[in-house]
Design a protein around this motif. Sequence first.
Motif, PDB file in Angstrom:
ATOM      1  N   CYS A 151     -60.386  35.827  73.864  1.00 35.31           N
ATOM      2  CA  CYS A 151     -60.900  35.777  72.492  1.00 35.31           C
ATOM      3  C   CYS A 151     -62.097  36.704  72.312  1.00 35.31           C
ATOM      4  O   CYS A 151     -62.207  37.399  71.294  1.00 35.31           O
ATOM      5  CB  CYS A 151     -61.292  34.348  72.125  1.00 35.31           C
ATOM      6  N   LEU A 152     -62.996  36.742  73.291  1.00 34.94           N
ATOM      7  CA  LEU A 152     -64.134  37.653  73.188  1.00 34.94           C
ATOM      8  C   LEU A 152     -63.679  39.109  73.223  1.00 34.94           C
ATOM      9  O   LEU A 152     -64.215  39.955  72.497  1.00 34.94           O
ATOM     10  CB  LEU A 152     -65.135  37.375  74.305  1.00 34.94           C
ATOM     11  N   GLY A 153     -62.700  39.404  74.041  1.00 35.37           N
ATOM     12  CA  GLY A 153     -62.143  40.759  74.076  1.00 35.37           C
ATOM     13  C   GLY A 153     -61.490  41.131  72.761  1.00 35.37           C
ATOM     14  O   GLY A 153     -61.617  42.269  72.285  1.00 35.37           O
ATOM     15  N   TYR A 174     -65.500  38.561  59.175  1.00 33.58           N
ATOM     16  CA  TYR A 174     -64.983  37.193  59.138  1.00 33.58           C
ATOM     17  C   TYR A 174     -63.942  36.984  60.233  1.00 33.58           C
ATOM     18  O   TYR A 174     -63.928  35.962  60.909  1.00 33.58           O
ATOM     19  CB  TYR A 174     -64.397  36.897  57.760  1.00 33.58           C
ATOM     20  N   TRP A 175     -63.089  37.977  60.433  1.00 26.09           N
ATOM     21  CA  TRP A 175     -62.063  37.902  61.475  1.00 26.09           C
ATOM     22  C   TRP A 175     -62.706  37.874  62.859  1.00 26.09           C
ATOM     23  O   TRP A 175     -62.295  37.131  63.740  1.00 26.09           O
ATOM     24  CB  TRP A 175     -61.128  39.100  61.325  1.00 26.09           C
ATOM     25  N   ARG A 176     -63.741  38.681  63.055  1.00 27.10           N
ATOM     26  CA  ARG A 176     -64.450  38.678  64.337  1.00 27.10           C
ATOM     27  C   ARG A 176     -65.101  37.332  64.595  1.00 27.10           C
ATOM     28  O   ARG A 176     -65.108  36.843  65.730  1.00 27.10           O
ATOM     29  CB  ARG A 176     -65.501  39.784  64.361  1.00 27.10           C
ATOM     30  N   MET A 177     -65.667  36.722  63.526  1.00 25.20           N
ATOM     31  CA  MET A 177     -66.278  35.402  63.705  1.00 25.20           C
ATOM     32  C   MET A 177     -65.242  34.364  64.121  1.00 25.20           C
ATOM     33  O   MET A 177     -65.527  33.483  64.943  1.00 25.20           O
ATOM     34  CB  MET A 177     -66.982  34.959  62.422  1.00 25.20           C
ATOM     35  N   TRP A 192     -62.529  34.948  65.936  1.00 30.98           N
ATOM     36  CA  TRP A 192     -62.256  35.171  67.360  1.00 30.98           C
ATOM     37  C   TRP A 192     -63.403  34.652  68.226  1.00 30.98           C
ATOM     38  O   TRP A 192     -63.179  34.054  69.284  1.00 30.98           O
ATOM     39  CB  TRP A 192     -62.025  36.653  67.641  1.00 30.98           C
ATOM     40  N   LEU A 193     -64.639  34.896  67.794  1.00 34.46           N
ATOM     41  CA  LEU A 193     -65.787  34.419  68.560  1.00 34.46           C
ATOM     42  C   LEU A 193     -65.840  32.894  68.591  1.00 34.46           C
ATOM     43  O   LEU A 193     -66.161  32.302  69.627  1.00 34.46           O
ATOM     44  CB  LEU A 193     -67.085  34.989  67.989  1.00 34.46           C
ATOM     45  N   ALA A 196     -65.092  27.860  71.505  1.00 35.41           N
ATOM     46  CA  ALA A 196     -64.358  26.590  71.650  1.00 35.41           C
ATOM     47  C   ALA A 196     -63.645  26.522  72.997  1.00 35.41           C
ATOM     48  O   ALA A 196     -63.631  25.464  73.648  1.00 35.41           O
ATOM     49  CB  ALA A 196     -63.358  26.439  70.508  1.00 35.41           C
ATOM     50  N   ALA A 197     -63.066  27.637  73.436  1.00 28.49           N
ATOM     51  CA  ALA A 197     -62.389  27.649  74.731  1.00 28.49           C
ATOM     52  C   ALA A 197     -63.388  27.448  75.871  1.00 28.49           C
ATOM     53  O   ALA A 197     -63.114  26.711  76.825  1.00 28.49           O
ATOM     54  CB  ALA A 197     -61.629  28.957  74.913  1.00 28.49           C
ATOM     55  N   PHE A 198     -64.559  28.087  75.794  1.00 23.41           N
ATOM     56  CA  PHE A 198     -65.571  27.895  76.835  1.00 23.41           C
ATOM     57  C   PHE A 198     -66.081  26.460  76.868  1.00 23.41           C
ATOM     58  O   PHE A 198     -66.258  25.886  77.948  1.00 23.41           O
ATOM     59  CB  PHE A 198     -66.739  28.862  76.632  1.00 23.41           C
ATOM     60  N   ILE A 199     -66.301  25.867  75.701  1.00 20.56           N
ATOM     61  CA  ILE A 199     -66.761  24.471  75.668  1.00 20.56           C
ATOM     62  C   ILE A 199     -65.684  23.544  76.221  1.00 20.56           C
ATOM     63  O   ILE A 199     -65.983  22.604  76.970  1.00 20.56           O
ATOM     64  CB  ILE A 199     -67.183  24.077  74.233  1.00 20.56           C
ATOM     65  N   ALA A 200     -64.420  23.795  75.878  1.00 22.71           N
ATOM     66  CA  ALA A 200     -63.331  22.977  76.432  1.00 22.71           C
ATOM     67  C   ALA A 200     -63.277  23.120  77.952  1.00 22.71           C
ATOM     68  O   ALA A 200     -63.068  22.130  78.667  1.00 22.71           O
ATOM     69  CB  ALA A 200     -61.999  23.388  75.808  1.00 22.71           C
TER      70      ALA A 200
END
Length: 149
Positions: free
Chosen positions: A98-100, A122-125, A127-128, A133-137
Motif C-alpha cells: 500500500c505504501l508503494g 485523496y487517492w494517495r490518502m 492507499w496510506l 490499517a495493515a500495519f496496525i492489524a
Amino acid sequence: MSEVLPTTNSEFWQPPAIQAAPILVPTVADACPRCHTEFILNAQFCHSCGCQRPSPELPKSWTSYLEFHNIMEYASVVRDALGLPLPSLVCFLVGVLCLGAALFVGFVAPSETVADFQAIQYWRMEWLLGGVAAFIAGILLRISSPAQK
C-alpha cells in the motif's frame, strides 16, 4: 558443361561425426542426501532409504519463483529473519504494498488542474490509510499470537 566436371570435388558426402557420450564415473559426491550411503552405479533411487538421486542442477527459470512451495519457503526465510508469525508477515507485506502504491500514484498520475491534484491526493490518502490499517492489524496479530522463541 564438360569443363565443370573435372574441377568438381568427388567427395561431396561425408559420414556424420559421432561424438562419444561422456562416461559418468561415480565420485564421492554420489551419495544419498538423506542417509549418506553411496548410490549403486546408474541407480535412480537410493537402495537404503529410497530417496531419489539428485539430478544435476539446471538453471532456474523466473517462473520457478512463482511456485507455491517456493513462495512458502521464501516466506519462511523472511518470517524467520523478521521474527514475525505468518499473519503478521502478510499484514506487513500488504502495508508495504500500500505504501508503494501511494508513492507510485504520486509520481505517475498526471495532475493538470487543481481538481486532478486534489483527486490524486485523496487517492494517495486512501492507499496510506490502507497501509496504516495493515500495519496496525499486523501489530495486533503479533500481540495476540503466542510468544515465539
